[in-house]
Design a protein around this motif. Structure first.
Motif, short mmCIF file in Angstrom:
data_model
loop_
_atom_site.label_atom_id
_atom_site.label_comp_id
_atom_site.label_asym_id
_atom_site.label_seq_id
_atom_site.Cartn_x
_atom_site.Cartn_y
_atom_site.Cartn_z
N VAL A 7 0.84 -1.21 0.00
CA VAL A 7 0.00 0.00 0.00
C VAL A 7 0.87 1.26 0.00
O VAL A 7 0.64 2.18 -0.79
CB VAL A 7 -0.96 0.01 1.21
N LEU A 8 1.87 1.29 0.87
CA LEU A 8 2.69 2.50 0.99
C LEU A 8 3.57 2.73 -0.23
O LEU A 8 3.72 3.85 -0.69
CB LEU A 8 3.52 2.45 2.27
N TYR A 9 4.16 1.66 -0.77
CA TYR A 9 4.99 1.82 -1.96
C TYR A 9 4.15 2.15 -3.19
O TYR A 9 4.62 2.78 -4.13
CB TYR A 9 5.83 0.57 -2.24
N GLY A 10 2.90 1.71 -3.19
CA GLY A 10 2.03 1.94 -4.34
C GLY A 10 1.26 3.24 -4.30
O GLY A 10 0.62 3.62 -5.27
N ALA A 11 1.33 3.95 -3.19
CA ALA A 11 0.54 5.18 -3.03
C ALA A 11 1.26 6.38 -3.64
O ALA A 11 2.49 6.44 -3.69
CB ALA A 11 0.29 5.45 -1.55
N ALA A 12 0.47 7.32 -4.07
CA ALA A 12 1.02 8.59 -4.53
C ALA A 12 1.66 9.30 -3.34
O ALA A 12 1.15 9.20 -2.21
CB ALA A 12 -0.08 9.46 -5.13
N PRO A 13 2.76 9.99 -3.55
CA PRO A 13 3.44 10.67 -2.44
C PRO A 13 2.52 11.57 -1.61
O PRO A 13 2.67 11.63 -0.40
CB PRO A 13 4.54 11.48 -3.13
N VAL A 14 1.58 12.21 -2.24
CA VAL A 14 0.68 13.12 -1.53
C VAL A 14 -0.20 12.37 -0.53
O VAL A 14 -0.71 12.96 0.41
CB VAL A 14 -0.17 13.94 -2.53
N LEU A 15 -0.35 11.06 -0.69
CA LEU A 15 -1.21 10.26 0.19
C LEU A 15 -0.48 9.62 1.35
O LEU A 15 -1.10 9.12 2.28
CB LEU A 15 -1.90 9.16 -0.62
N LEU A 16 0.85 9.60 1.31
CA LEU A 16 1.61 8.85 2.31
C LEU A 16 1.36 9.30 3.75
O LEU A 16 1.17 8.47 4.63
CB LEU A 16 3.11 8.92 2.00
N GLU A 17 1.38 10.58 3.99
CA GLU A 17 1.19 11.06 5.36
C GLU A 17 -0.16 10.59 5.92
O GLU A 17 -0.23 10.09 7.04
CB GLU A 17 1.28 12.58 5.42
N GLY A 18 -1.21 10.72 5.14
CA GLY A 18 -2.54 10.29 5.58
C GLY A 18 -2.61 8.79 5.80
O GLY A 18 -3.21 8.31 6.77
N LEU A 19 -1.99 8.01 4.92
CA LEU A 19 -1.99 6.56 5.07
C LEU A 19 -1.24 6.14 6.33
O LEU A 19 -1.68 5.26 7.06
CB LEU A 19 -1.36 5.89 3.85
N ILE A 20 -0.10 6.77 6.59
CA ILE A 20 0.67 6.44 7.79
C ILE A 20 -0.11 6.82 9.04
O ILE A 20 -0.15 6.06 10.02
CB ILE A 20 2.06 7.09 7.74
N GLU A 21 -0.78 7.96 9.02
CA GLU A 21 -1.61 8.37 10.17
C GLU A 21 -2.75 7.38 10.40
O GLU A 21 -3.02 7.00 11.54
CB GLU A 21 -2.17 9.77 9.96
N ARG A 22 -3.41 6.96 9.32
CA ARG A 22 -4.51 6.00 9.46
C ARG A 22 -4.00 4.66 9.95
O ARG A 22 -4.62 4.02 10.80
CB ARG A 22 -5.26 5.86 8.14
N ALA A 23 -2.87 4.21 9.41
CA ALA A 23 -2.30 2.94 9.86
C ALA A 23 -1.92 3.01 11.33
O ALA A 23 -2.17 2.07 12.09
CB ALA A 23 -1.08 2.58 9.02
N THR A 24 -1.36 4.14 11.74
CA THR A 24 -0.97 4.33 13.14
C THR A 24 -2.18 4.24 14.07
O THR A 24 -2.08 3.73 15.19
CB THR A 24 -0.25 5.68 13.32
N ALA A 25 -3.31 4.71 13.61
CA ALA A 25 -4.54 4.66 14.43
C ALA A 25 -5.22 3.29 14.35
O ALA A 25 -5.75 2.80 15.36
CB ALA A 25 -5.51 5.74 13.97
N GLU A 26 -5.21 2.66 13.19
CA GLU A 26 -5.98 1.43 12.99
C GLU A 26 -5.24 0.15 13.43
O GLU A 26 -5.88 -0.81 13.85
CB GLU A 26 -6.40 1.30 11.53
N ILE A 27 -3.93 0.12 13.32
CA ILE A 27 -3.19 -1.09 13.68
C ILE A 27 -3.42 -1.48 15.14
O ILE A 27 -3.69 -2.66 15.42
CB ILE A 27 -1.68 -0.95 13.36
N PRO A 28 -3.35 -0.56 16.11
CA PRO A 28 -3.57 -0.97 17.50
C PRO A 28 -4.99 -1.51 17.75
O PRO A 28 -5.18 -2.36 18.62
CB PRO A 28 -3.35 0.30 18.31
N ARG A 29 -5.96 -1.04 16.99
CA ARG A 29 -7.33 -1.55 17.14
C ARG A 29 -7.45 -2.97 16.61
O ARG A 29 -8.09 -3.82 17.22
CB ARG A 29 -8.32 -0.65 16.40
N ALA A 30 -6.82 -3.22 15.47
CA ALA A 30 -6.92 -4.54 14.85
C ALA A 30 -5.96 -5.55 15.47
O ALA A 30 -6.29 -6.73 15.57
CB ALA A 30 -6.64 -4.42 13.35
N PHE A 31 -4.78 -5.08 15.89
CA PHE A 31 -3.75 -5.95 16.44
C PHE A 31 -3.17 -5.29 17.70
O PHE A 31 -2.12 -4.65 17.64
CB PHE A 31 -2.63 -6.17 15.40
N PRO A 32 -3.85 -5.42 18.84
CA PRO A 32 -3.45 -4.70 20.06
C PRO A 32 -2.01 -4.93 20.51
O PRO A 32 -1.41 -4.04 21.08
CB PRO A 32 -4.43 -5.20 21.12
#
Length: 102
Positions: free
Chosen positions: A40-65
């Protein structure tokens, strides 16, 4: 380029006022998390990376505590792309690469 002529889906255009987003749907299996994030991160447009990393940072602990989010993102970003190679990206034009061992 006309994406539909080469078999690619037509993308969103700024003139359409469509938001530029990328989906982040975490896998159900923790073993697939790093490869999924890498793709996902390597395939994303550079403008989307910050948002994707922020979302992953929030969602990973919920899915995998029990998962260390920072270590997981570091692994995802440090692994080569599928196929075993890390793509070399250069901002230089072709004429600037001649004679530089590129």
């Amino acid at each position: 380029m006309h994406p539909d002529k080469v078999g690619l889906p037509v993308g969103r255009y700024k003139s359409d006022n469509a938001p530029v987003t990328a989906d982040l749907v975490l896998p159900s299996d923790e073993a697939e998390l790093v490869p999924y994030l890498r793709d996902v991160l390597y395939g994303a447009a550079p403008v989307l990376l910050e948002g994707l990393i922020e979302r992953a940072t929030a969602e990973i602990p919920r899915a995998f505590p029990g998962v260390d989010v920072l270590a997981t993102l570091r692994r995802a970003l440090s692994q080569p792309l599928r196929g075993g190679k890390v793509e070399r990206v250069s901002l230089a034009g072709p004429q600037e690469l001649v004679g530089k061992g590129a």
